[in-house]
Design an enzyme around this catalytic site. Structure first.
Site, mmCIF file in Angstrom:
data_model
loop_
_atom_site.group_PDB
_atom_site.id
_atom_site.type_symbol
_atom_site.label_atom_id
_atom_site.label_comp_id
_atom_site.label_asym_id
_atom_site.label_seq_id
_atom_site.Cartn_x
_atom_site.Cartn_y
_atom_site.Cartn_z
ATOM 1 N N ASP A 169 -14.964 -12.731 -2.835
ATOM 2 C CA ASP A 169 -14.112 -12.896 -3.876
ATOM 3 C C ASP A 169 -14.655 -13.515 -5.177
ATOM 4 O O ASP A 169 -15.132 -14.760 -4.958
ATOM 5 C CB ASP A 169 -12.777 -13.572 -3.522
ATOM 6 C CG ASP A 169 -11.551 -13.196 -4.529
ATOM 7 O OD1 ASP A 169 -11.643 -13.429 -5.696
ATOM 8 O OD2 ASP A 169 -10.401 -12.723 -3.869
ATOM 9 N N GLN B 291 0.081 -9.142 -5.672
ATOM 10 C CA GLN B 291 -1.060 -8.034 -5.667
ATOM 11 C C GLN B 291 -1.359 -8.125 -6.892
ATOM 12 O O GLN B 291 -0.760 -7.698 -7.877
ATOM 13 C CB GLN B 291 -0.794 -7.097 -4.800
ATOM 14 C CG GLN B 291 -1.697 -5.890 -4.517
ATOM 15 C CD GLN B 291 -1.636 -4.888 -3.506
ATOM 16 O OE1 GLN B 291 -0.341 -4.465 -3.406
ATOM 17 N NE2 GLN B 291 -2.491 -4.029 -3.255
ATOM 18 N N HIS C 60 -6.254 -5.032 1.131
ATOM 19 C CA HIS C 60 -7.415 -5.714 1.503
ATOM 20 C C HIS C 60 -6.862 -7.258 1.739
ATOM 21 O O HIS C 60 -5.525 -7.492 1.801
ATOM 22 C CB HIS C 60 -8.350 -6.585 0.034
ATOM 23 C CG HIS C 60 -7.210 -6.766 -1.092
ATOM 24 N ND1 HIS C 60 -6.534 -5.726 -1.717
ATOM 25 C CD2 HIS C 60 -7.146 -7.893 -1.665
ATOM 26 C CE1 HIS C 60 -6.146 -6.409 -2.789
ATOM 27 N NE2 HIS C 60 -6.064 -7.885 -2.557
ATOM 28 N N PHE C 61 -7.526 -7.759 2.703
ATOM 29 C CA PHE C 61 -7.183 -9.060 3.238
ATOM 30 C C PHE C 61 -8.082 -10.121 2.903
ATOM 31 O O PHE C 61 -9.190 -9.970 2.694
ATOM 32 C CB PHE C 61 -7.307 -9.074 4.955
ATOM 33 C CG PHE C 61 -6.286 -8.230 5.566
ATOM 34 C CD1 PHE C 61 -5.209 -9.107 6.247
ATOM 35 C CD2 PHE C 61 -6.243 -6.887 5.606
ATOM 36 C CE1 PHE C 61 -4.041 -8.304 6.741
ATOM 37 C CE2 PHE C 61 -5.305 -6.222 6.155
ATOM 38 C CZ PHE C 61 -4.258 -6.772 6.718
ATOM 39 N N HIS C 62 -7.394 -11.185 2.675
ATOM 40 C CA HIS C 62 -8.084 -12.552 2.167
ATOM 41 C C HIS C 62 -8.272 -13.413 3.257
ATOM 42 O O HIS C 62 -7.330 -13.575 3.952
ATOM 43 C CB HIS C 62 -7.190 -13.284 0.937
ATOM 44 C CG HIS C 62 -6.848 -12.691 -0.220
ATOM 45 N ND1 HIS C 62 -7.315 -12.820 -1.296
ATOM 46 C CD2 HIS C 62 -5.872 -11.590 -0.499
ATOM 47 C CE1 HIS C 62 -6.748 -12.189 -2.363
ATOM 48 N NE2 HIS C 62 -5.863 -11.255 -1.723
HETATM 49 P P1 5GP Z 1 -4.766 -9.308 -4.835
HETATM 50 O O1 5GP Z 1 -4.110 -10.294 -5.951
HETATM 51 O O2 5GP Z 1 -4.827 -7.928 -5.041
HETATM 52 O O3 5GP Z 1 -4.432 -9.856 -3.447
HETATM 53 O O4 5GP Z 1 -6.328 -9.755 -4.655
HETATM 54 C C1 5GP Z 1 -7.397 -9.293 -5.476
HETATM 55 C C2 5GP Z 1 -8.529 -10.195 -5.288
HETATM 56 O O5 5GP Z 1 -9.754 -9.410 -5.618
HETATM 57 C C3 5GP Z 1 -8.497 -11.571 -6.116
HETATM 58 O O6 5GP Z 1 -8.519 -12.618 -5.356
HETATM 59 C C4 5GP Z 1 -9.388 -11.516 -7.142
HETATM 60 O O7 5GP Z 1 -9.767 -12.749 -7.275
HETATM 61 C C5 5GP Z 1 -10.386 -10.596 -6.455
HETATM 62 N N1 5GP Z 1 -11.104 -9.666 -7.540
HETATM 63 C C6 5GP Z 1 -10.733 -9.243 -8.738
HETATM 64 N N2 5GP Z 1 -11.601 -8.307 -9.280
HETATM 65 C C7 5GP Z 1 -12.658 -8.533 -8.559
HETATM 66 C C8 5GP Z 1 -13.982 -8.132 -8.401
HETATM 67 O O8 5GP Z 1 -14.511 -7.327 -9.386
HETATM 68 N N3 5GP Z 1 -14.939 -8.397 -7.552
HETATM 69 C C9 5GP Z 1 -14.561 -9.217 -6.475
HETATM 70 N N4 5GP Z 1 -15.251 -9.197 -5.551
HETATM 71 N N5 5GP Z 1 -13.333 -9.639 -6.465
HETATM 72 C C10 5GP Z 1 -12.452 -9.231 -7.368
#
Ligand code: 5GP
Length: 144
Positions: free
Chosen positions: A37, A101, A107-109
């Protein structure tokens, strides 16, 4: 974006899967891709995504994708633990913008936690790319 809507193939993770955007990769097989991330909430914050998917979230995912995806999540989580020796590990996943989100490809963190170290803010504060590459190599080396 709420739970209603349709998959946008222009999302950032779809671009990473197509090789149109860079990512610091940790692990890859025919089912999943794991990468660092770029706005980590903790050292070693890793994401695992399904490759053959047009699901925005967990609810939309095809049942036959779930099994291999979760095996990938466990495999990478074990590698994160082996590489970084955290005191704990958060494995989480958000469905819909109101739930937190921000990227709409399932996706999983995997977020390592250490005693006394507060969790960083979600999706903010860009990491140093060289540091991410070192962490990715350490985790990758421990994938079983
Ligand atoms: P969400 O908020 O949808 O659960 O998680 C998306 C995750 O993607 C966030 O933790 C954010 O930091 C990460 N993220 C956003 N843009 C990018 C990117 O361009 N590359 C990577 N590797 N991670 C990203």
């Amino acid at each position: 974006m709420s739970l209603d809507g349709s998959y946008d193939a222009g999302n950032i993770f779809a671009k990473i899967l197509r090789g149109e955007m860079p990512a610091v990769k940790v692990y890859e097989d025919e089912h999943v891709l794991a990468f660092m991330d770029v706005f980590p909430q903790a050292k070693g914050h890793t994401l695992v995504i399904p490759k053959q998917s047009s699901a925005r979230n967990f609810l939309e995912e095809a049942p036959d994708v779930i099994g291999p995806l979760m095996l990938g999540v466990q495999r990478v989580a074990r590698a994160v633990r082996a590489a970084l020796n955290p005191d704990g590990l958060v494995i989480t996943q958000f469905n819909g913008a109101p739930a937190g989100q921000t990227v709409f490809h399932l996706h999983f963190h995997i977020i390592p936690r250490w005693e006394g170290v507060p969790l960083g803010r979600h999706a903010q504060g860009m990491a140093d790319m060289d540091e991410l590459k070192v962490l990715a190599a350490e985790i990758s080396a421990k994938v079983g």
